[in-house]
Design a protein around this motif. Structure first.
Motif, mmCIF file in Angstrom:
data_model
loop_
_atom_site.group_PDB
_atom_site.id
_atom_site.type_symbol
_atom_site.label_atom_id
_atom_site.label_comp_id
_atom_site.label_asym_id
_atom_site.label_seq_id
_atom_site.Cartn_x
_atom_site.Cartn_y
_atom_site.Cartn_z
ATOM 1 N N GLY A 381 57.766 70.077 89.401
ATOM 2 C CA GLY A 381 58.912 69.387 89.926
ATOM 3 C C GLY A 381 59.334 70.142 91.227
ATOM 4 N N TYR A 382 58.682 71.166 91.706
ATOM 5 C CA TYR A 382 58.595 72.012 92.908
ATOM 6 C C TYR A 382 58.617 71.302 94.253
ATOM 7 C CZ TYR A 382 59.544 76.462 90.383
ATOM 8 O OH TYR A 382 60.005 77.420 89.529
ATOM 9 N N GLY A 383 59.377 71.034 95.173
ATOM 10 C CA GLY A 383 59.236 70.577 96.442
ATOM 11 C C GLY A 383 58.392 71.646 97.511
ATOM 12 N N GLU A 384 58.090 70.974 98.601
ATOM 13 C CA GLU A 384 57.472 71.893 99.594
ATOM 14 C C GLU A 384 58.200 72.783 100.282
ATOM 15 O OE1 GLU A 384 54.040 71.755 99.927
ATOM 16 O OE2 GLU A 384 54.046 70.139 98.353
ATOM 17 N N ALA A 385 59.475 72.611 100.316
ATOM 18 C CA ALA A 385 60.475 73.724 101.064
ATOM 19 C C ALA A 385 60.711 74.676 100.087
ATOM 20 C CB ALA A 385 61.550 72.876 101.539
ATOM 21 N N GLU A 386 60.662 74.414 98.808
ATOM 22 C CA GLU A 386 61.005 75.407 97.871
ATOM 23 C C GLU A 386 59.665 76.125 97.660
ATOM 24 O OE1 GLU A 386 63.262 75.347 93.343
ATOM 25 O OE2 GLU A 386 62.257 73.510 94.111
ATOM 26 N N LEU A 387 58.569 75.595 97.560
ATOM 27 C CA LEU A 387 57.559 76.350 97.403
ATOM 28 C C LEU A 387 57.155 77.322 98.813
ATOM 29 C CD1 LEU A 387 54.970 73.735 96.050
ATOM 30 C CD2 LEU A 387 56.015 75.458 94.882
ATOM 31 N N ASP A 388 57.578 76.912 100.019
ATOM 32 C CA ASP A 388 57.466 77.904 101.360
ATOM 33 C C ASP A 388 58.461 78.938 101.015
ATOM 34 O OD1 ASP A 388 55.511 75.931 102.325
ATOM 35 O OD2 ASP A 388 57.232 75.015 103.632
ATOM 36 N N ARG A 389 59.459 78.740 100.305
ATOM 37 C CA ARG A 389 60.348 79.911 100.075
ATOM 38 C C ARG A 389 60.139 80.787 98.944
ATOM 39 N NH1 ARG A 389 64.081 80.864 96.512
ATOM 40 N NH2 ARG A 389 64.040 78.994 95.389
ATOM 41 N N LEU A 390 59.314 80.226 97.953
ATOM 42 C CA LEU A 390 58.633 81.334 97.127
ATOM 43 C C LEU A 390 57.813 82.061 97.497
ATOM 44 C CD1 LEU A 390 59.039 79.065 93.615
ATOM 45 C CD2 LEU A 390 60.630 80.806 94.556
ATOM 46 N N VAL A 391 56.881 81.489 98.358
ATOM 47 C CA VAL A 391 55.676 82.270 99.051
ATOM 48 C C VAL A 391 56.417 83.303 99.782
ATOM 49 C CG1 VAL A 391 53.864 82.278 100.699
ATOM 50 C CG2 VAL A 391 54.130 80.217 98.854
ATOM 51 N N ALA A 392 57.347 82.921 100.662
ATOM 52 C CA ALA A 392 57.972 83.932 101.654
ATOM 53 C C ALA A 392 58.669 85.102 100.937
ATOM 54 C CB ALA A 392 58.946 83.256 102.689
ATOM 55 N N ALA A 393 59.114 84.696 99.650
ATOM 56 C CA ALA A 393 59.911 85.628 98.759
ATOM 57 C C ALA A 393 58.864 86.610 98.056
ATOM 58 C CB ALA A 393 60.730 85.030 97.821
ATOM 59 N N GLY A 394 57.590 86.292 98.040
ATOM 60 C CA GLY A 394 56.654 86.903 97.231
ATOM 61 C C GLY A 394 56.556 86.787 95.782
ATOM 62 N N ALA A 395 57.457 85.521 95.373
ATOM 63 C CA ALA A 395 57.259 85.069 94.155
ATOM 64 C C ALA A 395 55.985 84.496 93.578
ATOM 65 C CB ALA A 395 58.402 84.060 93.755
ATOM 66 N N ILE A 396 55.308 83.684 94.330
ATOM 67 C CA ILE A 396 54.025 83.084 94.291
ATOM 68 C C ILE A 396 53.151 83.572 95.457
ATOM 69 C CG2 ILE A 396 55.337 81.238 93.048
ATOM 70 C CD1 ILE A 396 54.471 79.262 95.427
ATOM 71 N N LEU A 397 51.837 83.466 95.372
ATOM 72 C CA LEU A 397 50.847 83.569 96.303
ATOM 73 C C LEU A 397 49.816 82.461 96.281
ATOM 74 C CD1 LEU A 397 51.721 86.636 95.654
ATOM 75 C CD2 LEU A 397 49.455 87.265 96.356
ATOM 76 N N GLU A 398 49.413 82.152 97.426
ATOM 77 C CA GLU A 398 48.321 81.162 97.746
ATOM 78 C C GLU A 398 47.099 82.002 98.273
ATOM 79 O OE1 GLU A 398 50.179 77.387 99.367
ATOM 80 O OE2 GLU A 398 50.973 79.223 100.509
ATOM 81 N N PRO A 399 45.960 81.282 98.559
ATOM 82 C CA PRO A 399 44.793 82.150 98.564
ATOM 83 C C PRO A 399 44.944 82.813 100.012
ATOM 84 C CG PRO A 399 44.275 79.889 97.531
ATOM 85 C CD PRO A 399 45.571 80.190 97.525
ATOM 86 N N ALA A 400 45.519 82.059 101.076
ATOM 87 C CA ALA A 400 45.331 82.545 102.249
ATOM 88 C C ALA A 400 46.213 83.881 102.373
ATOM 89 C CB ALA A 400 45.970 81.575 103.345
ATOM 90 N N ALA A 401 47.274 84.034 101.557
ATOM 91 C CA ALA A 401 48.234 85.030 101.435
ATOM 92 C C ALA A 401 47.756 86.327 100.452
ATOM 93 C CB ALA A 401 49.538 84.455 101.082
ATOM 94 N N GLN A 402 46.620 86.147 99.942
ATOM 95 C CA GLN A 402 46.102 87.087 99.026
ATOM 96 C C GLN A 402 45.858 88.466 99.876
ATOM 97 O OE1 GLN A 402 42.962 86.146 96.819
ATOM 98 N NE2 GLN A 402 43.741 84.068 96.447
ATOM 99 N N PRO A 403 46.377 89.721 99.320
ATOM 100 C CA PRO A 403 46.075 90.984 99.964
ATOM 101 C C PRO A 403 44.424 90.885 99.640
ATOM 102 C CG PRO A 403 46.887 91.231 97.824
ATOM 103 C CD PRO A 403 47.010 89.859 98.251
#
Length: 407
Positions: A381-403
């Motif tokens: 049920g998450y929308g794209e804007a909410e997912l972008d915010r979670l990525v920016a907050a460090g709550a979730i990670l995507e492959p491109a953002a992995q250390p």
């Protein structure tokens, strides 16, 4: 997603290393939608096994995590935990090999989750059962092999304690966990209610070992020593031929007597030590010695032909390299090749068990860390804007953002 007896079952997989991933791979291979939830550092098995082309994608990780989707959530972050709870609300099964005290601290114990999802089945794979004094201790496969008597069987057989050179207790416990989940799903079909399952590695392996080796100590008082003296014989192993090794298993009278004829000693069928299955068991060391001496006289191929004509169970010894070109496995298409989007051409093993009612048709590649984070959270049920915010907050990670992690 299609095919397989578990099609339509959603599994949230909070496991790592081997025991949990074996369980969830078994469920995934049978059609379950398995979402592997990983911390930002990823499953340790991504990095600790030898053999990889890129960091975080070891060969062993690839083998144990096919047919799964990876969502990378930071459960220490409040919004990462909130995402986990939303996933669990959509799930049929939650599998973890996290110690119970840690799960309770996170609020992911069954009692905390069942209020929101009373149909949820939670399978906790533990080192030790909650009833004993070892509860909540950490352990890996060699610790369990040592405690459960696996290593002791080698001491009885060859004079020193050894570990089976594979993580056998992880494999066995993981398969038992998958089986237990199947039982719980069956019960839920009639009750409509989920339940908590506890699968302790130590107790399961103690049962595994002692079912085999309690023997005469089954009786109270014992009528003899522990241990199956056939299995603990130093000659219970592949035996040398003129040019290699062979394994034989003449257990019935017909097989044993045919074997005696094959080695040119038909008179041994009348030897009181070998004239029946009970006597061959009681005199296992002598029986195995006869087998070893007899088999040394011919080549492996000669023995396979001679014993095959007499219907005596026998097989050549396969090295790991031999296994990869075994003709039966080639006939069965056991090893297959696939193209992985990041790892290139890979060899994988086929799911061995067949269901006439249908099998999983898609074969998902082993996922990169967080490869499906957006996909699975959109489904919750998450929308794209909410997912972008979670990525920016460090709550979730995507492959491109992995250390970047060193191999």
């Amino acid at each position: 997603m299609s095919g397989g007896p578990l099609a339509g079952v959603r599994v949230i997989d909070l496991t790592s290393i081997v025991v949990g991933p074996i369980c969830t791979r078994t469920l995934a291979d049978q059609g379950a939608d398995v979402i592997k939830v990983e911390a930002p550092g990823g499953d340790l098995l991504r990095f600790m096994a030898q053999g990889s082309r890129t960091p975080g994608m070891s060969g062993k990780f690839i083998n144990f995590n096919r047919n799964k989707r990876s969502a990378c959530l930071d459960l220490k972050h409040p919004e990462g935990m909130a995402a986990m709870r939303r996933l669990l609300a959509t799930a049929d099964v939650f599998v973890s090999n996290v110690r119970p005290v840690a799960l309770e601290r996170l609020g992911l114990d069954h009692a905390s989750l069942t209020a929101a999802n009373p149909r949820l089945i939670h399978c906790g794979i533990l080192a030790f059962g909650s009833d004993g004094r070892y509860a909540n201790r950490p352990a890996y496969d060699p610790v369990i092999q040592s405690l459960s008597g696996v290593a002791a069987t080698f001491e009885r057989a060859v004079g020193e304690p050894r570990f089976v050179p594979m993580v056998m207790t992880d494999h066995i416990s993981g398969l038992i966990a998958a089986q237990s989940i199947g039982f719980a799903l069956f019960r839920r079909a009639s009750t409509g209610k989920g339940e908590a399952i506890e699968v302790p590695m130590f107790e399961n392996m103690a049962s595994f070992v002692m079912s085999e080796h309690m023997g005469a100590a089954t009786f109270e008082p014992p009528v003899g020593p522990t241990g199956d003296n056939r299995l603990l014989s130093p000659d219970y192993r592949p035996l040398a031929t003129k040019d290699g090794y062979i394994t034989v298993g003449p257990n019935t009278d017909a097989q044993a007597f045919a074997f005696f004829e094959a080695i040119g000693q038909p008179e041994l069928r009348h030897d009181p030590r070998f004239c029946s299955a009970a006597m061959r068991t009681a005199n296992a060391r002598a029986y195995f010695s006869v087998r070893a001496e007899g088999l040394a006289q011919r080549t492996t191929d000669e023995w396979l032909e001679i014993l095959g004509k007499r219907d005596v169970p026998a097989a050549r010894y396969n090295s790991l390299e031999d296994l990869m070109i075994d003709p039966h496995l080639q006939d069965a298409g056991f090893f297959t090749l696939e193209e992985h989007p990041s790892e290139g051409r890979l060899r994988r093993t086929r799911t061995p068990n067949r269901f006439s009612g249908g099998m999983r048709e898609d074969a998902l590649h082993a996922p990169r860390l967080g490869e499906h984070t957006r996909e699975v959270l959109r489904g919750a049920g998450y929308g794209e804007a909410e997912l972008d915010r979670l990525v920016a907050a460090g709550a979730i990670l995507e492959p491109a953002a992995q250390p970047e992690v060193a191999a």
